[in-house]
Write an enzyme that holds these catalytic residues in place. Structure first.
Site, PDB file in Angstrom:
ATOM      1  N   LYS A   1       0.945  -1.135  -0.066  1.00  0.00           N
ATOM      2  CA  LYS A   1      -0.095  -0.033   0.325  1.00  0.00           C
ATOM      3  C   LYS A   1       0.678   1.420   0.159  1.00  0.00           C
ATOM      4  O   LYS A   1       1.913   1.653   1.397  1.00  0.00           O
ATOM      5  CB  LYS A   1      -1.231  -1.059   1.068  1.00  0.00           C
ATOM      6  CG  LYS A   1      -1.823  -1.042   1.092  1.00  0.00           C
ATOM      7  CD  LYS A   1      -2.606  -0.714   0.491  1.00  0.00           C
ATOM      8  CE  LYS A   1      -3.760  -1.804  -0.541  1.00  0.00           C
ATOM      9  NZ  LYS A   1      -4.616  -1.505  -1.731  1.00  0.00           N
TER      10      LYS A   1
ATOM     11  N   ASP B   1      -7.726  -0.395 -11.793  1.00  0.00           N
ATOM     12  CA  ASP B   1      -8.547  -0.397 -10.329  1.00  0.00           C
ATOM     13  C   ASP B   1      -9.578   0.010 -10.297  1.00  0.00           C
ATOM     14  O   ASP B   1     -10.946   0.114 -10.668  1.00  0.00           O
ATOM     15  CB  ASP B   1      -7.907  -0.710  -8.614  1.00  0.00           C
ATOM     16  CG  ASP B   1      -9.075  -1.319  -7.817  1.00  0.00           C
ATOM     17  OD1 ASP B   1      -9.895  -1.894  -8.025  1.00  0.00           O
ATOM     18  OD2 ASP B   1      -8.586  -2.257  -7.262  1.00  0.00           O
TER      19      ASP B   1
ATOM     20  N   LYS C   1     -13.744  -6.412  -8.078  1.00  0.00           N
ATOM     21  CA  LYS C   1     -14.001  -6.475  -7.263  1.00  0.00           C
ATOM     22  C   LYS C   1     -15.839  -6.323  -7.195  1.00  0.00           C
ATOM     23  O   LYS C   1     -16.544  -6.300  -8.198  1.00  0.00           O
ATOM     24  CB  LYS C   1     -13.899  -5.018  -6.160  1.00  0.00           C
ATOM     25  CG  LYS C   1     -12.360  -5.238  -6.221  1.00  0.00           C
ATOM     26  CD  LYS C   1     -12.180  -3.750  -4.900  1.00  0.00           C
ATOM     27  CE  LYS C   1     -10.800  -4.064  -4.345  1.00  0.00           C
ATOM     28  NZ  LYS C   1     -10.040  -3.740  -5.849  1.00  0.00           N
TER      29      LYS C   1
HETATM   30 MG    MG Z   1      -6.504  -1.286  -6.192  1.00  0.00          MG
END
Ligand code: MG
Length: 367
Positions: free
Chosen positions: A165, A241, A265
């Site tokens: 991250k 994403d 997702k």
């Molecule tokens: Mg991501």
């Protein structure tokens, strides 16, 4: 068969590591997850789960799931839960947008379809590829030294895919990538996920400063256009994403050659029916995928496992086992990580049996 009742439960999911931090100083300590139960007139009950990554990651928030179900649920009573495309059209007609609200119902209806046909959801989603699927481990944002120190422990748990991250101070992010990369072994893969946290010039600077490192760059900037500009200037394999939330954006990104891998997702797309459509399109177009959800516990992880395992192996970049990050188990039968891999249940449906004592009383009841 028809839907007779829809229930939604709220479950708190604390983390083994106490906190999960990513770009821009965002963090979550306890996840607020919604477990959806769809009941039918034949006694079958399907389960789904929606767990936003806090209210500030995607346009989704936990109370929004429950409020949306109160709005949407009454339209679905009497409908056949096995007719999933028709059911999704009904949901889209009754409530514009809000894909994450629809995701839990859609997952629960796939669970019902599996139970009704005696087939695991992965077989209904296209077929079971291989024995298991390879997991990645997200490394919460901390100092470069702290993040690098986490790698050995995660590798001992079997992980060989690491998602770092970043998306913080660009100079520190360069150190983060270098520090973690120094801990990698042959066969490991490293992704630096900025979660929209860099502005365009910072993203280019970071990537150029680590041009000698074998690292994927994921979603560096807020907008698609900024990401595309960065993509065109840097040598690294590139993942989109947050910007890819429907088929239109997926096709646009393919046409622009804007990505090498896409992160899809379940709740971002609006459920298994919609993500299957995107997944199948990616396979046809030759784009590898990270298949997962925003977050979740046992039931979300079961849905992820069925989706991932029904994807041709060469197109599954990686997937994730959120139920191993959290301290609370909400269902029996969910996938359990084995040496960095997990597999979808061979039972019919999702193969999960919720622990009703953990779920408690429903917050939403649609009858
Ligand atoms: Mg991501």
């Amino acid at each position: 068969m028809n839907i007779t009742r829809i229930l939604a439960y709220r479950v708190e999911l604390p983390l083994h590591e106490q906190t999960y931090k990513w770009s821009g100083g965002k963090s979550v300590n306890v996840f607020d997850s919604t477990i959806v139960a769809v009941e039918t007139n034949v006694g079958l009950v399907g389960y789904g789960e929606v767990c936003p990554l806090g209210p500030f990651y995607l346009p989704a928030y936990s109370d929004g799931v429950r409020a949306g179900l109160r709005e949407l649920g009454p339209h679905l009573l009497g409908d056949d839960p096995r007719q999933l495309v028709k059911l999704n059209q009904k949901m889209d007609a009754a409530l514009k947008g809000h894909p994450y609200v629809k995701s839990g119902i859609d997952i629960a209806c796939w669970d019902i379809l599996g139970q009704a046909t005696g087939l695991p959801v992965c077989e209904l989603l296209g077929g079971r590829y291989g024995e298991d699927v390879r997991l990645y481990r997200a490394i919460s944002q901390e100092s470069p030294e702290q993040m690098a120190a986490k790698v050995a422990g995660y590798r001992a748990e079997g992980y060989r895919r690491f998602q770092l991250k970043v998306g913080g101070d660009p100079d520190v992010d360069i150190e983060r990538i270098r520090a973690v990369a120094a801990k990698l072994q042959p066969g490991d893969r490293l992704v630096a996920d900025a979660n929209t946290g860099w502005v365009q010039h910072e993203a280019v600077r970071v990537a150029k400063a680590v041009r000698d490192i074998d690292v994927y760059i994921e979603q560096p900037c807020l907008t698609y256009e900024e990401c595309l500009a960065v993509r065109r200037k840097i040598p690294h394999p590139f993942v989109l994403d947050e910007n890819i939330d429907d088929l239109g954006m997926l096709l646009r990104a393919k046409a622009d050659l804007a990505m090498d891998v896409v992160n899809l997702k379940i709740s971002k797309l609006g459920g298994l029916t919609k993500i299957k459509q995107a997944r199948d399109l990616c396979v046809s177009m030759g784009i590898a995928m990270t298949l997962e959800d925003s977050w979740g516990g046992d039931i979300a992880t079961a849905a992820i496992a069925h989706l991932a395992q029904s994807t041709p192996t060469e197109f599954l970049f990686t997937t994730t086992d959120f139920n191993s990050y959290v301290t609370v188990s909400t269902a029996v039968g969910a996938p359990q990580r084995k040496d960095g891999w997990m597999s979808a249940s061979r039972q019919s449906g999702l193969g999960v049996w919720p622990k009703m004592e953990v779920l408690g009383n429903p917050l939403v009841e649609i009858t």
